[in-house]
Structure formats: C-alpha cells, structure tokens
Design a protein around this motif. Structure first.
Motif, PDB file in Angstrom:
ATOM      1  N   LYS A  68     -28.085  37.472  32.400  1.00 52.09           N
ATOM      2  CA  LYS A  68     -27.277  36.476  33.193  1.00 52.09           C
ATOM      3  C   LYS A  68     -25.863  36.250  32.675  1.00 52.09           C
ATOM      4  O   LYS A  68     -25.059  36.164  33.501  1.00 52.09           O
ATOM      5  N   ASP A  91     -34.350  36.850  25.445  1.00 51.44           N
ATOM      6  CA  ASP A  91     -33.015  37.317  25.038  1.00 51.44           C
ATOM      7  C   ASP A  91     -32.463  38.345  26.270  1.00 51.44           C
ATOM      8  O   ASP A  91     -31.405  38.224  26.397  1.00 51.44           O
ATOM      9  N   GLN A 100     -31.367  36.153  29.277  1.00 51.46           N
ATOM     10  CA  GLN A 100     -29.973  35.582  28.971  1.00 51.46           C
ATOM     11  C   GLN A 100     -28.831  36.731  28.864  1.00 51.46           C
ATOM     12  O   GLN A 100     -27.843  36.339  29.572  1.00 51.46           O
TER      13      GLN A 100
END
Length: 150
Positions: free
Chosen positions: A39, A33, A36
């Motif tokens: 990102k 998580d 992500q």
C-alpha cells in the motif's frame, strides 16, 4: 483412542498446538506487513507521478532564496533531492518486502516440518479434537465417580 497413550502425549500435543498457533500468528502478521508495504509503495508511486507545476515551484523557490540568501542549492538540486528521496523510500519498501517474503518462507518451512514430524498429533490439533477428547474424558470420569458412589 487409548487413554494412557493420550495422557502420555498430552504435554507434547499441547506444545505442538502452541507452536502451530504461534507460527500461524506470525505468518498472519507477516502477510499484514507485506500488504501495508505494498500500500505504501502504491501511494509513493502515485505521489511521484503527480505533475508538479515546475514554474510555480521555481517561483516559490526564488522567493525563498531571496529571503534566505545563505541557500547554496539550486532549484534543480531541490528537485533532484526530492526525486532521490522518493527512490530511496521505494527501494526501502521493496527491500523490506523481500525480507518479509524470505521470513514468511522460513516460517512456512518450519510449519511444514512441524506438521510432517507430528502429523498424528497435528490432526488432533487442526481439527480441535483435543478439547473434544478432554470433554469426553471428563464425562467418563464423572460417570466413574457416580458409579463408585452408588
């Protein structure tokens, strides 16, 4: 290893193994998580860095304003709204990363405590010797059964 002692602690060992594996899975999910979100932050920052052709966007806004005369906002209001939206998104992502980091630290502390309190059992669990012990125990029982049937 004493068979009686092992049997006595077998349930405890299995519970520790389950807790250890569950916390490890949770830590992996938290790491995923966080990656992500990092990102998403990078993408949002790159998107906000893109240069928008202000003249073209302003012309488009003027055309729309003529078609929809009830629009009370200016082009600068629209630009500020989009900027604020981008800042809010980045702020949310960064706040969420901080929450996940705190959650990860908490899970790591729980794992450390579990390991310290149960070090003698964890060594079996980490090295996966519990299954090996069960295999050996089954072989021993088979030999005893063969010996008693002779």
């Amino acid at each position: 290893m004493d068979k009686k002692a092992f049997e006595k602690n077998r349930v405890h060992i299995n519970n520790i193994r389950k807790k250890y594996e569950e916390i490890s899975r949770q830590l992996s999910k938290i790491d995923f998580d966080i990656l992500q979100l990092q990102k998403y932050i990078k993408e949002a920052e790159e998107k906000s860095q893109r240069i928008v052709n202000q003249e073209l966007a302003n012309d488009f806004f003027q055309e729309i304003s003529e078609l929809l005369p009830s629009i009370t906002k200016t082009f600068l209001d629209l630009v500020e709204f989009n900027s604020q939206l981008s800042r809010n998104k980045l702020s949310y992502f960064n706040d969420r990363i901080q929450e996940l980091i705190r959650e990860k630290e908490n899970k790591e502390n729980i794992l450390t405590e579990l390991t310290e309190k149960n070090s003698e059992f964890i060594s079996l669990v980490e090295e996966n010797k519990v299954d090996l012990y069960y295999d050996k125990l089954n072989q021993l029982n088979e030999l005893k059964n063969k010996k008693s049937t002779k």
